[in-house]
Design a protein around this motif. Structure first.
Motif, mmCIF file in Angstrom:
data_model
loop_
_atom_site.group_PDB
_atom_site.id
_atom_site.type_symbol
_atom_site.label_atom_id
_atom_site.label_comp_id
_atom_site.label_asym_id
_atom_site.label_seq_id
_atom_site.Cartn_x
_atom_site.Cartn_y
_atom_site.Cartn_z
ATOM 1 N N CYS A 75 -21.592 -9.595 -1.590
ATOM 2 C CA CYS A 75 -20.372 -9.803 -1.573
ATOM 3 C C CYS A 75 -19.560 -10.529 -0.516
ATOM 4 C CB CYS A 75 -19.688 -8.612 -1.483
ATOM 5 S SG CYS A 75 -19.927 -7.469 -3.070
ATOM 6 N N GLN A 76 -20.189 -10.576 0.652
ATOM 7 C CA GLN A 76 -19.751 -11.350 1.709
ATOM 8 C C GLN A 76 -19.744 -12.868 1.476
ATOM 9 O OE1 GLN A 76 -22.307 -9.735 4.733
ATOM 10 N NE2 GLN A 76 -20.445 -8.757 5.630
ATOM 11 N N ALA A 77 -20.866 -13.304 0.623
ATOM 12 C CA ALA A 77 -20.940 -14.670 0.159
ATOM 13 C C ALA A 77 -19.760 -15.055 -0.921
ATOM 14 C CB ALA A 77 -22.218 -15.014 -0.463
ATOM 15 N N THR A 78 -19.073 -14.175 -1.361
ATOM 16 C CA THR A 78 -18.288 -14.730 -2.513
ATOM 17 C C THR A 78 -16.801 -14.828 -1.567
ATOM 18 O OG1 THR A 78 -19.172 -12.901 -3.837
ATOM 19 C CG2 THR A 78 -17.222 -13.703 -4.549
ATOM 20 N N PRO A 79 -16.280 -16.087 -1.899
ATOM 21 C CA PRO A 79 -15.176 -16.381 -1.519
ATOM 22 C C PRO A 79 -13.867 -15.408 -1.606
ATOM 23 C CG PRO A 79 -15.985 -18.516 -2.374
ATOM 24 C CD PRO A 79 -16.808 -17.439 -2.839
ATOM 25 N N ALA A 80 -13.900 -15.039 -2.973
ATOM 26 C CA ALA A 80 -12.826 -14.097 -3.423
ATOM 27 C C ALA A 80 -12.748 -12.805 -2.595
ATOM 28 C CB ALA A 80 -12.855 -13.960 -4.917
ATOM 29 N N LEU A 85 -10.882 -9.452 1.944
ATOM 30 C CA LEU A 85 -11.417 -8.656 3.208
ATOM 31 C C LEU A 85 -10.341 -9.121 4.363
ATOM 32 C CD1 LEU A 85 -15.227 -8.359 3.187
ATOM 33 C CD2 LEU A 85 -13.665 -6.607 2.438
ATOM 34 N N GLU A 86 -9.960 -10.446 4.425
ATOM 35 C CA GLU A 86 -9.146 -10.815 5.319
ATOM 36 C C GLU A 86 -7.733 -10.325 4.943
ATOM 37 O OE1 GLU A 86 -10.050 -12.278 7.882
ATOM 38 O OE2 GLU A 86 -7.858 -13.077 8.452
ATOM 39 N N ALA A 87 -7.328 -10.190 3.805
ATOM 40 C CA ALA A 87 -6.165 -9.390 3.490
ATOM 41 C C ALA A 87 -5.932 -8.056 3.987
ATOM 42 C CB ALA A 87 -5.777 -9.694 2.141
ATOM 43 N N ARG A 89 -7.534 -6.493 6.078
ATOM 44 C CA ARG A 89 -7.782 -6.376 7.552
ATOM 45 C C ARG A 89 -6.209 -6.667 8.531
ATOM 46 N NH1 ARG A 89 -9.355 -8.973 12.279
ATOM 47 N NH2 ARG A 89 -8.882 -11.178 11.554
ATOM 48 N N HIS A 90 -5.346 -7.191 7.567
ATOM 49 C CA HIS A 90 -4.095 -7.310 7.975
ATOM 50 C C HIS A 90 -2.953 -6.125 7.468
ATOM 51 C CE1 HIS A 90 -4.869 -10.794 10.446
ATOM 52 N NE2 HIS A 90 -5.572 -11.548 9.400
ATOM 53 N N GLY A 91 -3.563 -5.483 6.975
ATOM 54 C CA GLY A 91 -2.728 -4.292 5.929
ATOM 55 C C GLY A 91 -2.157 -5.070 4.695
ATOM 56 N N LYS A 92 -2.394 -6.355 4.179
ATOM 57 C CA LYS A 92 -1.856 -6.667 3.112
ATOM 58 C C LYS A 92 -2.603 -6.378 1.634
ATOM 59 C CE LYS A 92 0.150 -10.879 5.049
ATOM 60 N NZ LYS A 92 1.542 -10.442 4.602
ATOM 61 N N LEU A 93 -2.091 -6.491 0.601
ATOM 62 C CA LEU A 93 -2.704 -5.958 -0.610
ATOM 63 C C LEU A 93 -3.502 -7.392 -1.028
ATOM 64 C CD1 LEU A 93 -0.066 -4.279 -2.806
ATOM 65 C CD2 LEU A 93 -1.866 -3.280 -1.280
ATOM 66 N N VAL A 94 -4.608 -6.891 -1.656
ATOM 67 C CA VAL A 94 -5.508 -7.712 -2.313
ATOM 68 C C VAL A 94 -5.012 -8.240 -3.626
ATOM 69 C CG1 VAL A 94 -7.764 -8.217 -3.229
ATOM 70 C CG2 VAL A 94 -7.669 -6.557 -1.091
ATOM 71 N N SER A 95 -5.159 -9.504 -4.129
ATOM 72 C CA SER A 95 -4.500 -9.981 -5.033
ATOM 73 C C SER A 95 -4.963 -9.208 -6.412
ATOM 74 C CB SER A 95 -5.186 -11.408 -5.590
ATOM 75 O OG SER A 95 -6.305 -11.386 -6.150
ATOM 76 N N ASP A 96 -3.885 -8.979 -7.353
ATOM 77 C CA ASP A 96 -3.936 -8.129 -8.352
ATOM 78 C C ASP A 96 -5.180 -8.670 -9.308
ATOM 79 O OD1 ASP A 96 -1.815 -6.409 -7.767
ATOM 80 O OD2 ASP A 96 -0.457 -7.853 -9.121
ATOM 81 N N ASP A 97 -5.499 -10.087 -9.354
ATOM 82 C CA ASP A 97 -6.442 -10.381 -10.338
ATOM 83 C C ASP A 97 -7.765 -9.839 -9.784
ATOM 84 O OD1 ASP A 97 -4.650 -11.566 -11.950
ATOM 85 O OD2 ASP A 97 -5.158 -13.652 -11.232
ATOM 86 N N LEU A 98 -8.151 -9.979 -8.499
ATOM 87 C CA LEU A 98 -9.550 -9.543 -7.937
ATOM 88 C C LEU A 98 -9.595 -7.863 -8.030
ATOM 89 C CD1 LEU A 98 -11.998 -10.338 -6.307
ATOM 90 C CD2 LEU A 98 -10.870 -9.729 -4.261
ATOM 91 N N VAL A 99 -8.475 -7.139 -7.662
ATOM 92 C CA VAL A 99 -8.744 -6.018 -7.799
ATOM 93 C C VAL A 99 -8.990 -5.549 -9.313
ATOM 94 C CG1 VAL A 99 -7.564 -3.480 -7.265
ATOM 95 C CG2 VAL A 99 -7.292 -5.563 -5.853
ATOM 96 N N LEU A 100 -8.156 -5.890 -10.322
ATOM 97 C CA LEU A 100 -8.235 -5.627 -11.531
ATOM 98 C C LEU A 100 -9.566 -6.117 -12.233
ATOM 99 C CD1 LEU A 100 -4.775 -6.508 -12.775
ATOM 100 C CD2 LEU A 100 -5.786 -4.525 -13.327
#
Ligand code: AMP
Length: 269
Positions: A75-80, A85-87, A89-100
């Motif tokens: 998973c660490q190797a996947t840019p998405a 994980l960066e989002a 870390r800052h308390g931001k939501l991960v993109s809808d597309d990725l979560v879905l």
């Protein structure tokens, strides 16, 4: 790995569909399929674990999948996933597309014979709409959406006191659920940490994101006759007892709502 009261290590959820869970919940004639809503830090994770043990359903947390991904090489190797994980870390939501996409590829967990307790998903109206379509395709119906309600002040205090085990993901709280030995996990002995996204700046961002993006889901599920609002005041056990009582009374009086229909405002008092 920490084995929660539901008896499963949730490998298929945490690591992905190519993994098999250590235990499958017993087949239930009426499995519970629940979503838990509530501001960050309100105690959804704790209630999910208590409910999972009581209802023999699986605790499915999208936040846990991202936290577990930090330790998975593939998973660490996947840019998405790195962006997610960066989002996070800052308390931001991960993109809808990725979560879905992540939830859709774990559809097997949604069809689990013991049912499920979703914690942290959906978090936006777009996620809720797409999730509804996914469930329809799977012929799975939700029983209820629990909305834990707590004042802003109470929410901030709960997040600030939360400690988690980086090894087994067990959750503690400095005031309401302290570990037996200060600073160390009761289950596996690892040193407890404050989650990066429980630090004050990240908590403020998460609360803003909650009120802008997730709170509209309360109205969304209310319209569908699924909402069960519950006060999150008190100890974890008090909140748990309140939840079980309301779920039971809901099941005793449940009437199916025809698809697409808007149900009348439910009464839970
Ligand atoms: P949680 O443990 O549910 O508080 O989630 C921790 C973090 O994971 C969140 O602050 C987000 O960065 C990310 N996350 C978890 N679930 C979702 C979701 N459904 N949509 C977007 N981001 C999510």
């Amino acid at each position: 790995m920490f084995v929660p009261p539901s008896g499963s290590d949730r490998a298929a959820w945490l690591k992905g569909p190519q993994f098999t869970c250590s235990a499958v919940p017993p087949k239930s004639e009426h499995p519970w399929r629940l979503i838990l809503l509530g501001p960050p830090g309100v105690g959804k994770g704790t209630q999910s674990e208590l409910l999972a043990g009581h209802l023999h359903a699986c605790h499915l947390s999208t936040g846990d999948v991202f936290r577990a991904a930090k330790h998975l090489d593939q998973c660490q190797a996947t840019p998405a996933m790195a962006a997610a994980l960066e989002a996070m870390r800052h308390g931001k939501l991960v993109s809808d597309d990725l979560v879905l996409a992540m939830v859709a590829e774990r559809s097997g967990c949604l069809q689990c014979q013991g049912g499920f307790i979703l914690d942290g998903f959906p978090r936006t109206v777009k996620q809720a709409e797409d999730f509804e379509a996914l469930l329809t395709g799977l012929r799975v119906t939700l029983d209820a959406v629990i909305s834990y309600e707590l004042s802003l002040e109470g929410t901030v205090l709960r997040s600030a006191g939360r400690l988690t085990c980086p090894r087994c993901h067990a959750v503690y709280h400095r005031a309401s659920k302290p570990p037996k030995q200060q600073g160390f996990c009761d289950v596996c002995g690892a040193e407890l940490k404050q989650r990066e996204d429980d630090r004050p700046e990240a908590v403020r961002t998460r609360l803003r994101e909650y009120s802008n993006l997730t709170e509209p889901l309360v109205a969304y599920y209310h319209q569908r006759g699924l909402l069960v609002p519950i006060s999150a005041d008190g100890t974890p056990d008090e909140i748990f007892q309140r939840t079980v009582a309301l779920l039971q009374s809901r099941r005793n009086t449940a009437r199916p709502t025809p698809r697409g229909a808007v149900a009348a405002k439910p009464s839970y008092t």
